[in-house]
Design an enzyme around this catalytic site. Structure first.
Site, PDB file in Angstrom:
ATOM      1  N   ASP A   1      -9.011  47.396   1.114  1.00 64.37           N
ATOM      2  CA  ASP A   1     -10.100  48.300   1.523  1.00 64.37           C
ATOM      3  C   ASP A   1     -10.804  48.852   0.451  1.00 64.37           C
ATOM      4  OD1 ASP A   1      -9.850  50.740   3.709  1.00 64.37           O
ATOM      5  OD2 ASP A   1      -9.605  51.743   1.913  1.00 64.37           O
TER       6      ASP A   1
ATOM      7  N   TYR B   1     -16.689  57.766  -0.947  1.00 62.80           N
ATOM      8  CA  TYR B   1     -17.527  57.258   0.242  1.00 62.80           C
ATOM      9  C   TYR B   1     -18.851  57.896  -0.295  1.00 62.80           C
ATOM     10  CZ  TYR B   1     -13.534  55.707   2.699  1.00 62.80           C
ATOM     11  OH  TYR B   1     -12.151  54.832   2.918  1.00 62.80           O
TER      12      TYR B   1
ATOM     13  N   HIS C   1      -4.775  45.339   8.351  1.00 59.47           N
ATOM     14  CA  HIS C   1      -5.515  46.063   7.178  1.00 59.47           C
ATOM     15  C   HIS C   1      -4.552  46.409   5.919  1.00 59.47           C
ATOM     16  CE1 HIS C   1      -8.972  48.174   5.546  1.00 59.47           C
ATOM     17  NE2 HIS C   1      -8.163  49.401   5.412  1.00 59.47           N
TER      18      HIS C   1
END
Length: 298
Positions: free
Chosen positions: A81, A215, A274
């Protein structure tokens, strides 16, 4: 080892035993690792950045400095991730002492999706999964990368808002996390209790908003990189990659080789997704041992 979002060091706790004491899990003593599991800046136990520029590259530099201060003259790095992006940056920076990296998410696929092979059935399936994520699971990414402070008010104001955002934020994670949390059907070690632990870590440390900032930084970095027209520097250390079948997009070897030419280790695991280290800690630990074993022998 570097975690991601909405995970934390909680997602990595299951691998501590298998990696530090492999004989207790059927392994050999020479496969043991010392582990360093830091919280990303602005996540959980780590301090919140007070200035701009804390993108993956700067975090990678901080990790290299951390390892140096800990006296680790030879080490390897692993991430999934957000942690995959940080670990990738470490591999491209090539700090002294870093022997190799292993990642379990092909983070660069988003920016390269139109250039990645789509000839085999496996490649087309990966493209379909990536397109599904971009169409149906990308909302949180856009919000974080454009208005992190806006969603941050909710993430800091109410534990229910924080939990809802973390439980239902993308295609793959929603099904697994919500199934474990709401329906009481754990996915490996991804259980209701460990999910509550993870949410609680964010809530008690008040890092819901600051964790979203990565982000925003990533978006600025990507825009600047595209405007420059320059390719990223090559990875300077051996790369290991494991594809887990339940990953948001399970990258085939051809995709991995497009990003990491000459990949040193590649394997397709039988299970896991994930949150591979969280879901399947023993399987995940086996992949780490296999990927880095040649570096022990060199």
């Amino acid at each position: 080892m570097t975690h991601g979002w909405p995970g934390s060091v909680v997602e990595l706790l299951g691998v501590v035993g298998p990696l530090t004491d492999p004989t207790a899990y059927g392994g050999a003593p020479e496969d043991a690792f010392h582990l360093v599991l830091p919280s990303l800046p602005g996540y959980g136990f780590s301090g919140e950045p007070t200035d701009l520029g804390w993108d993956s590259g700067r975090m990678a530099q901080a990790w290299a400095k951390l390892m140096d201060r800990l006296g680790c003259a030879r080490y390897v790095a692993q991430g999934g991730d957000v942690g995959a992006a940080v670990t990738d940056a470490m591999g491209r920076q090539g700090p002294e002492g870093l022997l190799g990296i292993h990642v379990n998410l092909l983070a660069g696929a988003i920016g390269l999706k139109d250039q990645l092979p789509a000839e085999s059935e496996q490649e087309r399936t990966a493209h379909d999964a990536l397109e599904l994520f971009m169409m149906d699971g990308f909302g949180y990414f856009l919000e974080h990368s454009t208005r992190p402070q806006t969603i941050g008010y909710s993430l800091l104001d109410t534990a229910v808002g924080l939990a809802a955002w973390m439980l239902d934020h993308d295609t793959d994670s929603y099904h697994k996390v919500s199934r474990a949390f709401v329906d009481g059907e754990p996915v490996g070690k991804l259980t209701r209790d460990t999910i509550v632990d993870n949410i609680t870590l964010y809530w008690l440390t008040g890092t819901g908003a600051s964790s979203a900032r990565w982000y925003w930084e990533f978006g600025r970095f990507q825009a600047a990189a595209q405007a420059s027209g320059q390719a990223p520097p090559p990875v300077t250390v051996p790369v290991g990659f494991t594809t887990f079948p339940g990953e948001i997009w399970a990258a085939p070897r051809s995709w991995v080789e497009a990003v990491y030419p000459g990949v040193a280790y590649f394997n397709e695991a039988d299970s896991g997704g994930h949150f591979a280290a969280w879901e399947e800690p023993e399987l995940f630990s086996g992949e780490i041992r296999a990927a880095f074993r040649p570096l022990r022998e060199s």
